[in-house]
Every structure is written in structure tokens, then in C-alpha cells.
Design a protein around this motif. Structure first.
Motif, PDB file in Angstrom:
ATOM      1  N   ALA A  52       0.841  -1.190   0.000  1.00 29.08           N
ATOM      2  CA  ALA A  52       0.000   0.000   0.000  1.00 29.08           C
ATOM      3  C   ALA A  52       0.879   1.243   0.000  1.00 29.08           C
ATOM      4  O   ALA A  52       2.013   1.224   0.480  1.00 29.08           O
ATOM      5  CB  ALA A  52      -0.903  -0.006   1.234  1.00 29.08           C
ATOM      6  N   PRO A  53       0.393   2.358  -0.571  1.00 33.87           N
ATOM      7  CA  PRO A  53       1.177   3.593  -0.593  1.00 33.87           C
ATOM      8  C   PRO A  53       1.661   3.981   0.805  1.00 33.87           C
ATOM      9  O   PRO A  53       0.905   3.947   1.771  1.00 33.87           O
ATOM     10  CB  PRO A  53       0.182   4.630  -1.133  1.00 33.87           C
ATOM     11  CG  PRO A  53      -0.779   3.831  -1.958  1.00 33.87           C
ATOM     12  CD  PRO A  53      -0.921   2.513  -1.240  1.00 33.87           C
ATOM     13  N   PRO A 101       3.358  -8.442   0.576  1.00 35.47           N
ATOM     14  CA  PRO A 101       3.026  -7.028   0.362  1.00 35.47           C
ATOM     15  C   PRO A 101       2.461  -6.349   1.609  1.00 35.47           C
ATOM     16  O   PRO A 101       2.658  -5.144   1.793  1.00 35.47           O
ATOM     17  CB  PRO A 101       2.003  -7.087  -0.773  1.00 35.47           C
ATOM     18  CG  PRO A 101       2.360  -8.319  -1.534  1.00 35.47           C
ATOM     19  CD  PRO A 101       2.762  -9.292  -0.466  1.00 35.47           C
ATOM     20  N   GLU A 102       1.778  -7.116   2.461  1.00 34.00           N
ATOM     21  CA  GLU A 102       1.260  -6.540   3.696  1.00 34.00           C
ATOM     22  C   GLU A 102       2.383  -6.108   4.627  1.00 34.00           C
ATOM     23  O   GLU A 102       2.189  -5.238   5.488  1.00 34.00           O
ATOM     24  CB  GLU A 102       0.358  -7.549   4.408  1.00 34.00           C
ATOM     25  CG  GLU A 102      -0.875  -7.944   3.615  1.00 34.00           C
ATOM     26  CD  GLU A 102      -1.700  -8.988   4.333  1.00 34.00           C
ATOM     27  OE1 GLU A 102      -1.380  -9.289   5.509  1.00 34.00           O
ATOM     28  OE2 GLU A 102      -2.659  -9.510   3.739  1.00 34.00           O
ATOM     29  N   LEU A 103       3.569  -6.724   4.449  1.00 36.55           N
ATOM     30  CA  LEU A 103       4.738  -6.362   5.250  1.00 36.55           C
ATOM     31  C   LEU A 103       5.578  -5.281   4.583  1.00 36.55           C
ATOM     32  O   LEU A 103       6.635  -4.922   5.088  1.00 36.55           O
ATOM     33  CB  LEU A 103       5.598  -7.599   5.504  1.00 36.55           C
ATOM     34  CG  LEU A 103       4.917  -8.763   6.221  1.00 36.55           C
ATOM     35  CD1 LEU A 103       5.888  -9.932   6.381  1.00 36.55           C
ATOM     36  CD2 LEU A 103       4.371  -8.333   7.575  1.00 36.55           C
TER      37      LEU A 103
END
Length: 268
Positions: A52-53, A101-103
Motif C-alpha cells: 500500500a502507498p 506485500p502486507e509487510l
């Protein structure tokens, strides 16, 4: 897929480069009944998942052997066995690592099979030959033939243009963008395996060449705490993808003013 896995981690410390890479490999059970020629055409050569940005960290995860799609024009020349079973694929890695990606980790995963072209082999080496040597295989590691109709040399060379180069170019671009924001980048070169060892994880650092020893120890100790049986560099110490990434970053360093940056790479 069981929990047993091989993880290869390679990190190279080079005085004038910036970045760091780790290659993870997960042991898997045999998988069968996978169609080589998918019914729906897969146009994209790779899938990129970004954080995420504002959540990005200087870590990139590459999965060059996760693809299962073979274009029908290639699959039709396979033997019946290889039209139904893509042996030595790194099965399910995008699902295994979908939490990255969550990390904050950026991931890139190949969609096309290594039977089309092996992204972890040197395109300037043997073009067409055995599984252990060539960028495009004509047989498996045990000598089992892959093709019932051998492809012609021009078509083989075109595969390198169509499938091999774009993946490496995009991986290089991702790392390059992160290096404009960070002093170092960690590259995770992720794989899975079924044999030839019974250990759970193999951490490869090009035998101490691709990263600092502290980075290798960090990976080994993390797996050991989870009670995974872990080895280092045996039998997997690293491959073309990591060495080529290092060469690319060196070339960039000579073309830029970033002479103080460094890179570590990890491969399996």
C-alpha cells in the motif's frame, strides 16, 4: 504442500553497490495433473504485487519458477507426459508468500513456466539442452525427453526475447526504483524443491560472496527457531538471477553518481 521447505538465502557484500537479497525455497510434495497448455491465455509474463502507498520497505521478492502457463504453440510440441505434468515447478509460491506485500515487500512472480525458458539460467550460455545446463530444456534431469517435435533454433532464440529478458528488465527496474529511495535493498529469490535433500530449508549465499555473514546467520537462525532443519549452500548456493542482478547494479553504479551505495544479494 507440507511445511517442509528449502530456503536459499544469498547476500553479497560489494563495496560500491547497495542492496541485499535473500532466496527462500520451500520443500513441496509432488504435484500432478497440471495442464501445460492452459485453456485461458496468460498474456502477462509476470505479476507484480506492491505494498500500500507509504508502506513500502526496501525488500523485493522474486519468484522466477512459479509460472505454470505454457503457450499452446510450445506445449503442442511436448510429449504427452509434459503436456500434463510440469515437473520441477516451484508450486504455489505466490500463495505461500501472498502476505509479503502486507509487510511492505514488493513481489514479482513469473506466470510462464520454466519449460518455456528458465529465468534462472544464463541466456548467453547453452541455448537448448539438458535440464542442468540450458536456458531451454530438451530433457529433464533424468534424461526424460520433453519434446516430441524439436523446436527450431530461431524460435528458441525468440523465446529469450519474448520471455526471458522482460522479467529481468522489470526486476532490475523495481530494484532501481527502490535504490533511489534507500541505501540498501534486500532481494529475496524464492524457490521450492522436492529433493535431493531431506532438510527443510537451504540458505544460499554464494558461499559467503553474495551478502554479509550476519545476513546469512539472521536467516538461518530465524528458521532454526521455528525448528526447521536448515542447511547453508548445500546443495543450493545460488544461480544466474542473483549474479546477473549484481552485474546490472554494478553497471548502473558506473553510469551514476551513486558510488557509495552497496548491494547484498541472496540466491538459492
Amino acid at each position: 504442500m507440507n511445511k517442509r521447505g528449502r530456503v536459499g538465502c544469498r547476500c553479497r557484500s560489494a563495496a560500491q553497490l547497495s542492496g541485499c537479497s535473500v532466496n527462500l525455497r520451500v520443500r513441496h510434495a509432488p504435484v500432478t495433473n497440471i495442464l501445460a497448455g492452459a485453456n485461458t491465455c496468460c498474456q502477462k509474463l509476470y505479476r507484480i504485487e506492491e505494498p500500500a502507498p507509504g508502506k513500502s520497505v526496501p525488500v523485493v521478492a522474486s519468484m522466477p519458477h512459479s509460472g505454470t502457463f505454457v503457450p499452446p504453440s510450445i506445449a503442442n510440441a511436448f510429449t504427452p507426459l509434459h503436456r500434463t505434468w510440469l515437473r520441477n515447478t516451484d508450486w504455489y509460491l505466490p500463495l505461500v508468500y501472498d502476505f509479503l506485500p502486507e509487510l511492505g515487500v514488493t513481489t514479482i512472480a513469473a506466470t510462464h513456466s520454466r519449460y518455456v525458458t528458465d529465468l534462472n539460467r544464463d541466456p548467453e550460455g547453452l541455448l537448448f539442452g539438458s535440464f542442468h545446463e540450458a536456458v531451454i530444456f530438451n530433457s529433464m534431469f533424468d534424461g526424460t525427453p520433453i519434446y516430441q517435435e524439436l523446436p527450431e533454433a530461431p524460435a528458441l532464440r525468440q523465446r529469450l526475447v519474448d520471455y526471458h529478458s522482460p522479467y529481468h528488465e522489470e526486476l532490475s527496474n523495481i530494484i532501481g526504483r527502490l535504490l533511489t529511495l534507500h541505501e540498501r535493498v534486500l532481494l529475496l529469490d524464492l524457490h521450492s524443491f522436492f529433493g535431493p535433500i531431506e532438510d527443510d530449508v537451504c540458505v544460499g549465499d554464494l558461499r559467503g560472496v553474495s551478502c554479509r555473514q550476519e545476513t546469512t546467520n539472521l536467516a538461518i537462525n530465524a528458521f532454526a527457531r521455528q525448528r526447521f532443519r536448515t542447511v547453508c549452500n548445500e546443495p543450493f548456493s545460488g544461480g544466474y538471477l542473483i549474479t546477473e542482478t549484481l552485474r546490472t547494479l554494478r553497471r548502473r553504479r558506473y553510469r551514476s553518481s551513486c558510488a557509495t551505495r552497496r548491494i547484498c544479494t541472496a540466491v538459492a
